[in-house]
Structures are given as C-alpha cells and as structure tokens.
Enzyme design. Structure first.
Site, short mmCIF file in Angstrom:
data_model
loop_
_atom_site.label_atom_id
_atom_site.label_comp_id
_atom_site.label_asym_id
_atom_site.label_seq_id
_atom_site.Cartn_x
_atom_site.Cartn_y
_atom_site.Cartn_z
N GLY A 1 0.71 -1.25 -0.24
CA GLY A 1 0.02 0.10 0.12
C GLY A 1 0.87 1.25 -0.01
N ILE B 1 8.66 -14.29 -5.91
CA ILE B 1 9.05 -15.59 -5.97
C ILE B 1 7.97 -16.47 -6.73
CG2 ILE B 1 10.48 -15.45 -3.75
CD1 ILE B 1 8.37 -16.78 -2.19
N ASP B 2 6.88 -16.03 -6.78
CA ASP B 2 5.80 -16.78 -7.36
C ASP B 2 6.03 -17.16 -8.83
OD1 ASP B 2 4.50 -16.96 -5.01
OD2 ASP B 2 2.82 -15.53 -5.59
N GLY C 1 1.52 -5.66 -8.45
CA GLY C 1 0.97 -4.53 -7.81
C GLY C 1 1.75 -3.31 -7.83
N THR C 2 3.02 -3.63 -7.39
CA THR C 2 3.95 -2.59 -7.33
C THR C 2 4.29 -1.89 -8.61
OG1 THR C 2 5.06 -3.62 -5.56
CG2 THR C 2 6.38 -2.03 -6.64
N TYR D 1 7.19 -18.27 4.91
CA TYR D 1 8.03 -17.01 5.02
C TYR D 1 9.67 -17.44 5.15
CZ TYR D 1 3.65 -14.85 5.80
OH TYR D 1 2.36 -14.27 5.75
N GLY E 1 2.25 -19.09 -3.68
CA GLY E 1 1.63 -19.24 -5.05
C GLY E 1 0.22 -18.89 -5.01
N ARG E 2 -0.22 -17.84 -5.23
CA ARG E 2 -1.38 -17.29 -4.98
C ARG E 2 -2.36 -17.62 -6.00
NH1 ARG E 2 -2.96 -13.52 -1.36
NH2 ARG E 2 -4.63 -13.05 -2.96
#
Length: 595
Positions: A250, A304-305, A276-277, A455, A349-350
């Site tokens: 954010g 990393i994804d 997003g960044t 993490y 891995g979303r």
C-alpha cells in the site's frame, strides 16, 4: 492506495472449482461453468473465441486479410514500444555515455562529458537491437503448450527491445538524484539488486543515491527519512536476506508520491516489486509524463511466485524452490518414518503454482501436487483422499505439496483484502490436514504432519543463480534509466535481457500451462499433478485446455456459448463452432461424494 494496488488488465484463470455439481469449459485462459444436464450428451467441439480490448493475441485481426501478419506485427510493435523521455520532452539533450567497463572506478569530472576517442568502447547496445519474444514455431494448436495467434498456428515474428548500455545518455550524472524503493513482500535477492543499482550508478558518475524506506509509504510518512546509499553502504548487503530499505504494502496517492519526488529533486526512480508494485510504478510514470517532468521510472520485477508475464523467470524464484526442498524433505522423512504417514507442505503461489510444481519436480519425493491452475476434487472415486488411501495401501506413506492458492473453492469466502488489494486466501494446508485426518479416522487412521515454510523460503539470502540474475537486472535497470527510457521493466526473455513496457507485463498474472512440457515432466515422474475432475469418468465431461476446444451440450451450442461468454466473460466474443472432433462423451448421474 487504490491506484497502486491492483495490477491492470484481465485475470488469467479463475479460482479452482470443486466440480461437484457443474462442469468446466476452458477457452485457453477462460473457464466457464454450466449446470449439468444429465439427459444430454457431450461433444468435443472446435470453437473460435476472440478477446476484446487487446486481451489476447490476434484480437481484432481479420485473418482473411492477406496482409494480416504485417498488420499484427505493426500492432505488436506499437504495444511493445517502450516510452522515452523525448516523447514528452522533445528537446531533451543527449550526452556521450559515461559508462565504460574499461574504467573500473567511478567516473571522475575529467570524463564527465564522455570518454575521449582513444577510449572508445565497443560494448554498447544499438537502439534497434531486438530479442525474439517467442522462439517455438508450433505446427498445431494441439501441441503441448501451444500459443497460437490464429487457428493454423501461423508463425509471426515478435520482437522486443534488448537491454543494455547505450552510447548516448539523457541525464548528466552530476545532476542525477536516484532513488530506490522496495515494495510488497520480501524476496531473496532484493539486497543484491539494490547493491548492483548503486554500484552501476556510481560507475556512471552519480553522487546522489538514496533509498526510500518501507515501500511507497516512505514517500509520505514524515518520520521516515530517506537513506543515503553508496558502494560503501551496500558492499556486503547481499550476504543477508530481506531488504536493506524495508518493505510494505500500500501507500499514498499517486499524486502525493509524484509531489514528493518533485520536492526531493529525484529524477530516477527504481522500483522493485511484483504486479501491484509495477502497476503503481506505471501510474507514477504516467503522472510524471502528465506533468512534463523529466523522471525515469524503471521497474525490476520481484516475486518468488514467478508470475510475471513474458519473462523466463523472476529473481528469487530459484532460491525459493531450493529452500522449499528442506521442508519437502522433512515432510517426506516424517511420513516415511511413521506408520501410515502423510506429509503436507504448503508453499507460496496465490494464482500461479510454479513454486509448488518446480519444487515437487526437484525433490522427487512428492506424490500429489496441488496448484491453483488445475481444479481437483477431495472426495469421490477420483478425489485426492481416495488416491491417498491407495498410496498408503501400496507404499505405506504419501507426501502432498499444495500451493497456497489451490482449492480455494473448498474454503469459506471472505471479502477481506490485504494492503495491496489482493484477496485474503483461506489456509488450504490446514483444511487439507483436517479433511485428511477426518477421512482416515474411520478407515485405519493416518499420521498426518503439516509443514508451512511460507516465510522461511522468502527471507533467506539469494543463491548463486539468483545472485547472477539480480546483478544483471540491476545493471540493466540503470542502463535503461540513463538511456532515457521510463515506464519500463527489465527482465530475461529467452536467456536475453530485455526491456518491456510495464502495462504488457502486468496485464494478467503468468500461470502454469497444464499442457506445458514442465507439466508433462511432472506427470511422467512419480508425482501426480492432480487433474481428477478432468477425466471422462464418473459421468464427468472431459475438460480440454487447448485454446479452441470445448465440451458443450449437444443441443443449442451457439446459444449456450454466446450467453455464457456475454454473462461471465464480457471481454470475450464467441465466434461460432468451426468444427467437431470424433468421440461422444455421455453425461451420467453425478456420483455422490464419499461420506
């Protein structure tokens, strides 16, 4: 920070479905759902689907036009043209480059206007140098991993800009104030990139280099002071994980960030982050262009994804896969050593299952790999639980690797979002652990161990492979900024380093192709890449992943496809059935789940 949070463009693949009372239709990256009708048959139909708003290759191209290839190439060149300072400041002055590896020390005032002729260095990149984006000429849409522009898989060359130092630069080093910011979550290699950006800036002759602390919020928080950076400060920073500058999600409004950039006198901004960044970096670039200020905004993709489009890989991915081996090996030992042992490992891995897939392949110890791109069932004759029962009966133990975004349809939905605008996921690892224990409780029991190294795999130091990648990415980010490019990101494409316009890499996340060679390797190994509900068994229609195949109801094909597309995927247009493939698949009664 709404304008910085979501990546722009369409999503690539919807979340996995349980397939309990519906069936899935795939159009390349689009999945639709229809209610099952047990009285009808199912056929394999070849259909044509076009994407609107440039969402897919070939959108808007009339393939009957004899010059369509030329027009497609021109449209591609327009999309992948990288923005330059001179687009908004036509009278921007260029200077001879001050970068030359013949001189190992930072540029002195003696050479501030460029090297003398006897120091001519033949290591510069020509502005017209290009790298081929796609290198495989597919002969058929049914080839594994095929990416085709038209139904014949016609070959069309697609070129992108080669990265590297140019002979002319558009900033005087002594007038540059460069800033570096790291956003999002941690990733192995952040410090390596920071270090190399600083070192390369100093080779150009830049004296003012600062770090913005804790992501974009560092531009607005009054108690966060910028950090002076130099070779001395960053010399050994790559020997540890994390980020020297800190990270956060954010941040403030885009206009406030650009106000801060102007107040600080920053004219080069290097942004390290994910989708997003990069969306935020592109918004900052657009605002700077709107204000006609000379600022180069350059991204370095960090995740990393490995879910950034068009790139071979992103830094941190190799390290994450390597680090995940320790957790997988621990889960294997626990499962193998126990009576009827089952080990579960959840990895990051979303929306993309690259870490889980590659870590499973590398370990050779995973029996079942669950990823977001491939739907699966838990219960039923072809479900995960039944397969685990088979594994315990035949080999005495089993190990499951799950990406965090897998099986989200099994979990309770919430509308919660994180600071980056991403949906907060349910914990598939805990859910699997509970369901597996519950299932085996009445049939002999099982010793279930759950390991979550989430993490751990992102907070470690980059390995040698990622260290090299970070070094070259950092160098080329600086080269791009000095060459006057802005609104770009640097990446590796077909082993070569290139510049991409940011909108092209954040249009959608990169996902695992279930028909790719990597998946074929997984399926040929001892690991089962779960595709249980993709088989014509138990009355289910076969799911077809090829871009122009689908399984459809026998009657009313056109009406079904057209209405479904307009309702669920309005950016796509159904263009009719263009053929049928042999083989009929009956739809029987839905089998009940195991109790």
């Amino acid at each position: 920070m709404e304008s910085l949070s979501p990546a722009i463009g369409q999503k690539a693949i919807l979340p996995s479905t349980t397939a309990r009372s519906d069936r899935n239709l795939f159009f390349g990256s689009v999945r639709l759902r229809t209610v099952r009708n047990i009285d009808r048959g199912c056929r394999r139909l070849r259909i044509r689907v076009q994407a609107g708003n440039g969402a897919a290759a070939g959108a808007g191209i009339e393939f009957s036009d004899p010059d369509w290839k030329l027009k497609y190439q021109r449209e591609f060149e327009t999309r992948f043209n990288i923005p330059h300072i001179t687009d908004v400041i036509p009278d921007a002055v260029s200077y001879p480059s001050t970068f030359c590896l013949k001189m190992r020390t930072p540029v002195s005032e003696e050479f501030a206007e460029g090297y003398p002729s006897d120091e001519k260095w033949h290591g510069y990149i020509n502005n017209n140098d290009r790298v081929l984006l796609k290198v495989i000429n597919y002969s058929s849409p049914s080839s594994a991993g095929a990416e085709c522009i038209d139904s014949n898989c016609s070959w069309v060359e697609q070129w992108v800009h080669r990265a590297g130092p140019r002979e002319k630069i558009f900033f005087k080093p002594e007038e540059v104030k460069a800033a570096i910011v790291t956003c999002g979550g941690l990733c192995p290699g952040l410090n390596d990139v920071i270090r190399q950006i600083v070192i390369t800036l100093e080779i150009y002759g830049v004296k003012q280099i600062v770090g913005i602390p804790f992501g974009y919020r560092g531009f607005s928080e009054k108690d966060l002071d910028e950090m002076p950076l130099s070779r001395k400060v960053v010399q050994n920073v790559h020997l540890s994980g994390g980020s020297l500058l800190g990270v956060s999600r954010g941040g403030p409004k885009v206009s406030d960030i650009v106000d801060s950039i102007q107040e600080r006198g920053i004219n080069m901004l290097f942004v390290l982050g994910g989708n997003g960044t990069h969306a935020g970096a592109n918004a900052i670039h657009d605002e700077c262009r709107k204000r006609h200020i000379k600022v180069a905004v350059v991204g370095v993709p960090k995740t990393i994804d490995n879910d950034i489009m068009l790139m071979d890989k992103t830094f941190g991915f190799d390290t994450a896969v390597e680090e995940a081996q320790r957790a997988i090996n621990s889960a294997y030992i626990e499962a193998h050593s126990a009576y009827r042992g089952i080990g579960i490992v959840k990895l990051m891995g979303r929306s993309s299952g690259f870490i889980a897939m590659q870590a499973s392949l590398a370990s050779g110890q995973i029996d079942i790999c669950l990823i977001p791109e491939v739907p699966f069932n838990l219960h039923g004759p072809h479900g995960v639980l039944r397969h685990l029962k088979y594994l315990l009966e035949t080999k005495g133990s089993a190990v499951v690797c799950a990406a965090e975004g897998a099986g989200q349809d099994f979990l309770e939905k919430t509308n919660a979002k994180d600071a980056s605008g991403n949906a907060v996921l349910g914990d598939i690892g805990v859910y699997l652990q509970h369901e597996i224990k519950k299932y085996f409780k009445e049939i002999g029991g099982a010793d279930v161990k759950y390991i979550d190294p989430t993490y751990m795999i992102r907070a470690c130091r980059a390995n040698a492979s990622d260290g090299i990648l970070c070094t070259v990415l950092g160098q080329n980010a600086v080269h791009g900024a000095f060459s006057g490019y802005s609104g770009i990101t640097v990446g590796i494409c077909n082993t070569h380093y290139v510049y991409f316009p940011i909108p092209e890499v954040i249009s959608k996340p990169r996902v695992v192709d279930p028909n790719s060679q990597a998946n074929l390797s997984e399926k040929n190994s001892s690991t089962e890449l779960v595709t249980f509900n993709n088989q014509n068994q138990g009355g289910r229609c076969e799911t077809l992943y090829a871009i122009d195949f689908a399984c459809n109801l026998e009657n009313g094909a056109d009406e079904d496809f057209e209405s479904l597309l307009s309702e669920q995927e309005p950016e796509y247009k159904y263009d009719g059935v263009v053929g049928e493939f042999s083989g009929n698949y009956s739809i029987g009664e839905q089998e009940e789940d195991d109790p």
